[in-house]
Design a protein around this motif. Sequence first.
Motif, PDB file in Angstrom:
ATOM      1  N   UNK A  78       0.807  -1.204   0.000  1.00 48.68           N
ATOM      2  CA  UNK A  78       0.000   0.000   0.000  1.00 48.68           C
ATOM      3  C   UNK A  78       0.843   1.257   0.000  1.00 48.68           C
ATOM      4  N   UNK A  79       2.031   1.205   0.600  1.00 52.39           N
ATOM      5  CA  UNK A  79       2.638   2.461   1.022  1.00 52.39           C
ATOM      6  C   UNK A  79       4.142   2.337   1.151  1.00 52.39           C
ATOM      7  N   UNK A  80       4.863   3.450   1.016  1.00 52.29           N
ATOM      8  CA  UNK A  80       6.198   3.523   1.587  1.00 52.29           C
ATOM      9  C   UNK A  80       6.357   4.869   2.276  1.00 52.29           C
ATOM     10  N   UNK A  81       7.179   4.864   3.327  1.00 51.20           N
ATOM     11  CA  UNK A  81       7.294   6.051   4.172  1.00 51.20           C
ATOM     12  C   UNK A  81       8.669   6.108   4.813  1.00 51.20           C
ATOM     13  N   UNK A  82       8.996   7.297   5.331  1.00 50.54           N
ATOM     14  CA  UNK A  82      10.248   7.527   6.037  1.00 50.54           C
ATOM     15  C   UNK A  82       9.958   8.349   7.281  1.00 50.54           C
ATOM     16  N   UNK A  83      10.550   7.943   8.411  1.00 50.83           N
ATOM     17  CA  UNK A  83      10.496   8.693   9.667  1.00 50.83           C
ATOM     18  C   UNK A  83      11.911   9.143  10.008  1.00 50.83           C
ATOM     19  N   UNK A  84      12.061  10.387  10.474  1.00 51.83           N
ATOM     20  CA  UNK A  84      13.406  10.915  10.712  1.00 51.83           C
ATOM     21  C   UNK A  84      13.464  11.736  11.991  1.00 51.83           C
ATOM     22  N   UNK A  85      14.668  11.816  12.528  1.00 50.23           N
ATOM     23  CA  UNK A  85      14.982  12.707  13.648  1.00 50.23           C
ATOM     24  C   UNK A  85      16.308  13.386  13.361  1.00 50.23           C
ATOM     25  N   UNK A 143      10.076   2.133   5.529  1.00 49.76           N
ATOM     26  CA  UNK A 143       9.325   0.887   5.377  1.00 49.76           C
ATOM     27  C   UNK A 143       8.376   1.008   4.198  1.00 49.76           C
ATOM     28  N   UNK A 144       8.045  -0.148   3.601  1.00 51.94           N
ATOM     29  CA  UNK A 144       7.105  -0.150   2.494  1.00 51.94           C
ATOM     30  C   UNK A 144       6.572  -1.533   2.220  1.00 51.94           C
ATOM     31  N   UNK A 145       5.427  -1.573   1.573  1.00 52.32           N
ATOM     32  CA  UNK A 145       4.807  -2.848   1.175  1.00 52.32           C
ATOM     33  C   UNK A 145       4.126  -2.679  -0.166  1.00 52.32           C
TER      34      UNK A 145
END
Length: 240
Positions: free
Chosen positions: A1-8, A120-122
């Motif tokens: 469905x999606x891919x995304x990135x989380x950052x700090x 992450x992604x699927x």
Amino acid sequence: MTFSICVHESYTDDEGEEQDRFGVAVTTRLAGVGTLCPFVNEHGAVATQSLVNVSLGERGVAYLADGLAVEDALEALLRADDGRETRQLHGVDGDGTFAFSGDECGDWYGDREGEGYTVAGNLLTGPEVLDAVATTWEAAADDDPLPARLIAALAAGHETGGDKREELTVQSAALKVVDTAHPDPATAPYQHDLRVDASETPIADLRETYELAVQSHETAMELYEDSYEDDAMDEAEGVE
């Protein structure tokens, strides 16, 4: 469905104070991803995807605000979730990272953890999508604004293949950034919470929206900065 990135990332502001920024960027071949997946506060950033459980994101950032480490907070939520094998959940706080992909996510799926970020992604065309997102993030110049770097990372993943369901032409993308220098959404920069809810070119549209938001803010400050400062002073004088 999606891919995304989380950052700090940490930085020193103009007054010499140490600050933190947290951000999420996400895209998918469905409408309205910004309402479901990205969650950010001044303590961390979380993305929930695959078979989405919104409460994982909402409770995840709430746990971070309560002082839990990201790996403890998100793992605890997954342990209590009967559908965990259908979930992807990842995120960052000021000290660490966490990424999980259940065995029942749509192929191809996977995740990555790096210094200060997770991806992450699927339902992707392959692992090269996440590799492109991670590589682009790591190579980005630190002096570029965080929203611009997040959009560039999404664009790299999309250009490498992205979500494999090409028959779904209506897509969406979103980004959220919270900065400890101004954690209140009412005073945060306009360009820190942007969504393209339904478009055939969501990442290009998100970039254009970001650039227009920056332009809008700069123009408003040039024309009305004194008024904004007077409003801020009035509010400060009303506080006892």
